[in-house]
Design a protein around this motif. Structure first.
Motif, short mmCIF file in Angstrom:
data_model
loop_
_atom_site.label_atom_id
_atom_site.label_comp_id
_atom_site.label_asym_id
_atom_site.label_seq_id
_atom_site.Cartn_x
_atom_site.Cartn_y
_atom_site.Cartn_z
N VAL A 35 0.85 -1.20 0.00
CA VAL A 35 0.00 0.00 0.00
C VAL A 35 0.89 1.25 0.00
O VAL A 35 0.67 2.20 -0.78
CB VAL A 35 -0.94 -0.01 1.24
N ALA A 36 1.92 1.23 0.85
CA ALA A 36 2.81 2.41 0.94
C ALA A 36 3.52 2.64 -0.40
O ALA A 36 3.62 3.78 -0.88
CB ALA A 36 3.82 2.20 2.06
N PHE A 37 3.99 1.54 -1.02
CA PHE A 37 4.70 1.66 -2.31
C PHE A 37 3.77 2.26 -3.36
O PHE A 37 4.14 3.17 -4.11
CB PHE A 37 5.20 0.30 -2.77
N ALA A 38 2.53 1.72 -3.42
CA ALA A 38 1.58 2.19 -4.43
C ALA A 38 1.30 3.68 -4.23
O ALA A 38 1.30 4.46 -5.19
CB ALA A 38 0.30 1.36 -4.37
N ARG A 39 1.10 4.08 -2.97
CA ARG A 39 0.80 5.51 -2.73
C ARG A 39 1.99 6.37 -3.12
O ARG A 39 1.83 7.41 -3.76
CB ARG A 39 0.43 5.71 -1.25
N GLU A 40 3.19 5.92 -2.76
CA GLU A 40 4.38 6.72 -3.04
C GLU A 40 4.59 6.88 -4.55
O GLU A 40 5.04 7.93 -5.02
CB GLU A 40 5.61 6.04 -2.41
N HIS A 41 4.22 5.84 -5.31
CA HIS A 41 4.48 5.87 -6.75
C HIS A 41 3.22 6.17 -7.57
O HIS A 41 3.21 5.95 -8.79
CB HIS A 41 5.14 4.56 -7.19
#
Ligand SMILES: Cc1cc2nc3c(=O)[nH]c(=O)nc-3n(C[C@H](O)[C@H](O)[C@H](O)COP(=O)(O)OP(=O)(O)OC[C@H]3O[C@@H](n4cnc5c(N)ncnc54)[C@H](O)[C@@H]3O)c2cc1C
Length: 410
Positions: A87-93
């Motif tokens: 989830v964090a990766f998707a939001r960051e990218h």
């Protein structure tokens, strides 16, 4: 191996990078991106013309919370952590993602003990989940039919192909490369490096990581490594609900899984790009990339049939296997399974959608390899078994692979 060496040809051998990674699915790209992020140039070899063409681009798009898996297993550990990091990766990218939560519903009192066991397992895995009444379940999903449910808040939905594009960008931004339309053929560890043969070139690198999904066992054998299991392809067929019927489902609705099987049962999934997917079932595929019944590959069928484990597994699963085949052949039966969860759904509400094929490693003794499985050799790491929830857990799997790689390249 330095950047300046990249284009230098030594005889037939093309010096490439520190690590060659086979497969531009989510696992291979996550490994390559992790290597790139710490300054290790990676070259990814992919036989298709684009990323995420197989399992990764044909799945349910669910970020699993980690509730189903045996406590202490890599699946349990990596899914729970992966649900957060993905989830964090998707939001960051800026990849589309939503944490919508899900319901696992018991449709008869006989299923309540299994639902309670699932709640206990969620607890053991550190996944927050609540047993709720049928009335409370209907506050989340007004059209669901159940006698009780498990509510899990951390389950989400994401665009895994979008995640792959972001991972690939990290690789190329750090000087690496994703080479498409290039088939890996085999590899050998030689002295202080690995020679990787593709249908186009011979690549020289310090190390090899193979993340070949449906071909994982063959990729290992071609590098001189015993995979210890054979990949058996299980097709998962999907339907999409018509726009009118899709209003019957708000989020994710799952049945209580049968603990004897590794697959979760046909479920209803609101997808990240809209629409509701129904499925997947699980039938033995007649080709590793067999997305329809008519796609048959004699080599793949032979490889499955010549593996003693398949016969042993079949002998113990004749009835459930036959039920899955019948459901695959009959839209009415498929709809009936869904109607157990949401009674309003009928065969007329189902539109066929693209299928996926799961790579499931099967041991010689007929047991399905339940957990993620890596095999190592000097300067090589092979990801042999990475079934669901490997998309959720890809960043965690990559971390482990890189740790193993460091251990075998020292
Ligand atoms: C129907 C279905 C539903 C699923 N639902 C979910 C879900 O909701 N959530 C979840 O977390 N997981 C889910 N999964 C599991 C998840 O999709 C997989 O575990 C994950 O995508 C595995 O990624 P991978 O990179 O290992 O494999 P893949 O995505 O299959 O990638 C392997 C790549 O290797 C390439 N390759 C193979 N051989 C060679 C070769 N010789 N040379 C060059 N390239 C090669 C292939 O072309 C492919 O691109 C589902 C899977 C399926 C099939």
């Amino acid at each position: 191996m330095g950047h300046s060496d990249r284009e230098s040809l030594r005889g037939k051998v093309l010096a490439v990078a520190r690590v060659v990674v086979i497969g531009a699915g989510i696992v291979g790209l996550a490994v390559a991106a992790r290597l790139a992020a710490r300054g290790d140039e990676a070259v990814v070899i992919e036989k298709e013309g684009d990323l995420a063409r197989h399992q990764t681009g044909r799945n349910s798009g669910v970020i699993h919370s980690g509730l189903y898996y045996a406590p202490g297993s890599l699946k349990a550990e990596f899914a729970a952590a992966g649900a957060r990091t993905m989830v964090a990766f998707a939001r960051e990218h800026e990849v589309e993602v939503v944490v919508c939560g899900k319901l696992v519903v018991a449709t008869s009192p006989a299923q309540l003990p299994a639902l309670r066991a699932l709640a206990a397992r969620a607890d053991a895995n550190g996944v927050p989940a609540r047993l709720i009444s049928a009335a409370e379940a209907r506050e989340y999903e007004p059209h669901v039919r159940c006698v009780g449910a498990l509510r899990v808040e951390s389950t989400g939905s994401v665009d895994y192909a979008g995640v792959c594009r972001a991972l690939s960008q990290i690789v190329t931004d750090r000087g690496g490369e994703v080479r498409y339309d290039e088939q890996y053929v085999g590899a050998r560890t030689r002295g202080d490096g690995v020679e990787v043969r593709t249908a186009r070139d011979v690549l020289r690198a310090d190390a090899l990581v193979a993340c070949a999904g449906l071909h994982a066992d063959r990729a290992a054998v071609a590098a001189g490594v015993d995979p210890g299991a054979r990949i058996v392809p299980f097709r998962g067929e999907y339907f999409e609900l018509t726009p009118e019927a899709s209003t019957l489902v708000n989020g994710l609705i799952y049945p209580v899984p049968d603990p004897r099987f590794p697959f979760l049962g046909v479920h209803l999934t609101r997808m990240i790009h809209g629409g509701v997917h129904a499925g997947p079932n699980a039938v033995l595929a007649l080709a590793r990339e067999g997305y329809r019944w008519r796609e048959v590959n004699a080599r793949d069928v032979g490889s499955a049939l010549s593996w003693p484990g398949l016969w042993r597994m079949g002998a113990h699963n004749v009835l459930p296997g036959a039920r899955e085949v019948l459901r695959s052949l009959s839209r009415r039966r498929f709809a009936a399974s869904l109607a157990e969860l949401v009674p309003g759904i009928t065969a007329a509400d189902l539109v066929p959608a693209p299928a996926g094929v799961r790579a499931q490693a099967l041991s010689r003794d007929g047991s399905l390899v339940d957990d993620f499985l890596l095999r190592t050799a000097p300067r090589q790491v092979h990801v042999i078994n990475a079934p669901s929830p490997a998309a959720t857990a890809a960043l965690q799997i990559a971390e482990r692979v890189v740790r193993e790689l460091d251990a075998v390249t020292r």
